[in-house]
Design a protein around this motif. Structure first.
Motif, PDB file in Angstrom:
ATOM      1  N   SER A 200      -1.941  -3.434   3.066  1.00  0.00           N
ATOM      2  CA  SER A 200      -0.834  -3.993   3.845  1.00  0.00           C
ATOM      3  C   SER A 200      -0.569  -3.119   5.079  1.00  0.00           C
ATOM      4  O   SER A 200      -0.292  -1.926   4.950  1.00  0.00           O
ATOM      5  CB  SER A 200       0.411  -4.064   2.959  1.00  0.00           C
ATOM      6  N   THR A 236       9.304  -6.390   2.766  1.00  0.00           N
ATOM      7  CA  THR A 236       8.060  -7.096   3.131  1.00  0.00           C
ATOM      8  C   THR A 236       7.553  -7.961   1.970  1.00  0.00           C
ATOM      9  O   THR A 236       7.747  -7.626   0.796  1.00  0.00           O
ATOM     10  CB  THR A 236       6.929  -6.099   3.499  1.00  0.00           C
ATOM     11  N   ASP A 237       6.888  -9.061   2.335  1.00  0.00           N
ATOM     12  CA  ASP A 237       6.229  -9.912   1.320  1.00  0.00           C
ATOM     13  C   ASP A 237       5.182  -9.092   0.577  1.00  0.00           C
ATOM     14  O   ASP A 237       4.910  -9.330  -0.597  1.00  0.00           O
ATOM     15  CB  ASP A 237       5.443 -11.064   1.980  1.00  0.00           C
ATOM     16  N   ASP A 238       4.574  -8.167   1.298  1.00  0.00           N
ATOM     17  CA  ASP A 238       3.438  -7.457   0.715  1.00  0.00           C
ATOM     18  C   ASP A 238       3.847  -6.558  -0.449  1.00  0.00           C
ATOM     19  O   ASP A 238       3.060  -6.345  -1.378  1.00  0.00           O
ATOM     20  CB  ASP A 238       2.727  -6.626   1.801  1.00  0.00           C
ATOM     21  N   GLU A 241       4.043  -8.995  -3.285  1.00  0.00           N
ATOM     22  CA  GLU A 241       2.683  -9.402  -3.664  1.00  0.00           C
ATOM     23  C   GLU A 241       1.929  -8.259  -4.353  1.00  0.00           C
ATOM     24  O   GLU A 241       1.299  -8.458  -5.393  1.00  0.00           O
ATOM     25  CB  GLU A 241       1.931  -9.870  -2.402  1.00  0.00           C
ATOM     26  N   GLY A 242       2.016  -7.060  -3.786  1.00  0.00           N
ATOM     27  CA  GLY A 242       1.283  -5.917  -4.350  1.00  0.00           C
ATOM     28  C   GLY A 242       1.729  -5.629  -5.771  1.00  0.00           C
ATOM     29  O   GLY A 242       0.896  -5.382  -6.657  1.00  0.00           O
ATOM     30  N   PHE A 254      -2.628  -9.602   0.501  1.00  0.00           N
ATOM     31  CA  PHE A 254      -1.584  -9.180   1.431  1.00  0.00           C
ATOM     32  C   PHE A 254      -1.507 -10.110   2.642  1.00  0.00           C
ATOM     33  O   PHE A 254      -2.531 -10.586   3.147  1.00  0.00           O
ATOM     34  CB  PHE A 254      -1.847  -7.744   1.900  1.00  0.00           C
ATOM     35  N   THR A 255      -0.286 -10.345   3.121  1.00  0.00           N
ATOM     36  CA  THR A 255      -0.072 -11.205   4.293  1.00  0.00           C
ATOM     37  C   THR A 255      -0.285 -10.425   5.580  1.00  0.00           C
ATOM     38  O   THR A 255      -0.862 -10.930   6.530  1.00  0.00           O
ATOM     39  CB  THR A 255       1.397 -11.718   4.303  1.00  0.00           C
ATOM     40  N   HIS A 256       0.237  -9.207   5.604  1.00  0.00           N
ATOM     41  CA  HIS A 256       0.251  -8.437   6.857  1.00  0.00           C
ATOM     42  C   HIS A 256      -0.954  -7.504   6.943  1.00  0.00           C
ATOM     43  O   HIS A 256      -0.900  -6.372   6.493  1.00  0.00           O
ATOM     44  CB  HIS A 256       1.544  -7.639   6.965  1.00  0.00           C
ATOM     45  N   ARG A 257      -2.048  -8.037   7.524  1.00  0.00           N
ATOM     46  CA  ARG A 257      -3.239  -7.203   7.687  1.00  0.00           C
ATOM     47  C   ARG A 257      -3.727  -7.304   9.104  1.00  0.00           C
ATOM     48  O   ARG A 257      -3.344  -8.161   9.858  1.00  0.00           O
ATOM     49  CB  ARG A 257      -4.329  -7.633   6.711  1.00  0.00           C
TER      50      ARG A 257
END
Ligand code: CAA
Length: 257
Positions: A200, A236-238, A241-242, A254-257
């Motif tokens: 992320s 963060t969404d990440d 998700e993580g 992960f969304t933010h990459r």
């Protein structure tokens, strides 16, 4: 952009910069500085790039600032222009930069490697700050970054005598994170960069900021800074998700990459 002193490529999510002045063992002149800033700016603007690898040739990462360019300079001129201060911008890269060092990393070359977030060295690497043998001292951060990396005893030894240390001594001293066989160097650096790029992005950038803060502040302020960054990642969404992926025994997406 056509580069005169660098080879700049993107491989997947990793940006690769190869210093390319073989005739001068990659000595760092003003063109290298100008081009490196452009290359880094390009990688920072490119959302797909998550980490950068900086390397040189098998014989030399970089043998220092360009002595031939500096030789005739006068105090008043270099003071007025704040000569070599532009390297501070290189050190401030936001995305993680891994130095993959083979051969000579001397003077400004060692300093450039230390501006990166960590150094992976080939068994052939040689590090040193030989400026004292030229009648000067390090000018791109060597006396500060080397001392923070290896402590006073080793830094004084290297900077006062100008001697080189090999990869094994550099690893023992804490200057480099890993030493690998010469033919493994780029693969090892790429694997690390790809791993970082797969994570992320906000947490990667904050982790880098947090570690760097350790060199700039007191323990109490550093701990507070780290904790606030840690807290903010829960926005963060990440983070969701993580942690969900861990609990559900699957790989995170992960969304933010
Ligand atoms: N600047 C300019 N040219 C350099 C250079 C440098 N830092 N280092 C090497 N070169 C050039 C050499 O002049 C030579 O060019 P020519 O073929 O035109 O003569 C070519 O690169 C190959 O170098 P050598 O023939 O010297 O190669 P070698 O294998 O015999 O020695 C070496 C290798 C031990 C690295 C030697 O080149 C050397 O000592 N280089 C200088 C290292 C140094 O003092 N670095 C500190 C620079 S000052 C600095 O960096 C200040 C700062 O902190 C900002």
């Amino acid at each position: 952009m056509t580069y005169e002193t660098l080879i700049v490529e993107t491989r997947g999510n990793v940006g690769l910069v190869t210093l390319n002045r073989p005739q001068a063992l990659n000595a760092l002149n003003s063109t290298v500085l100008k081009e490196l800033k452009v290359a880094y700016a390009g990688f920072h603007a490119d959302e797909t790039v998550g980490a950068i690898v900086l390397t040189g040739s098998e014989r030399a990462f970089a043998a220092g600032a360009d002595i031939k360019e500096m030789q005739a300079l006068q105090f008043a001129d270099i003071y007025k222009s704040d000569f070599i201060s532009g390297w501070d911008d290189v050190a401030k890269a936001r995305k993680p930069v891994i130095a993959a060092v083979s051969g000579f990393a001397l003077g400004g070359g060692c300093e450039l490697a230390m501006m990166c977030d960590f150094i992976i060295a080939s068994e052939t690497a040689k590090f040193g700050q030989p400026e004292i043998t030229l009648g000067v001292i390090p000018g791109m951060g060597g006396s500060q970054r080397l001392t923070r990396a290896v402590g006073k005893a080793k830094a004084m030894d290297l900077i006062l005598t100008g001697r080189m240390m090999d990869a094994a001594e550099a690893e023992r001293s804490g200057l480099v994170s890993r030493v690998v066989a010469p033919e493994r160097l780029l693969d090892e650096a790429f694997a690390a960069a790809e791993k970082i790029a797969s994570l992320s992005r906000p947490s990667v950038l904050m982790a880098k900021e947090a570690v760097n803060r350790a060199f700039e502040t007191t323990l109490e302020e550093g701990l507070r800074f780290e904790r606030r960054l840690f807290h903010s990642l829960f926005a963060t969404d990440d983070q969701k998700e993580g942690m969900a992926a861990f609990v559900e025994k699957r790989k995170p997406a992960f969304t933010h990459r």
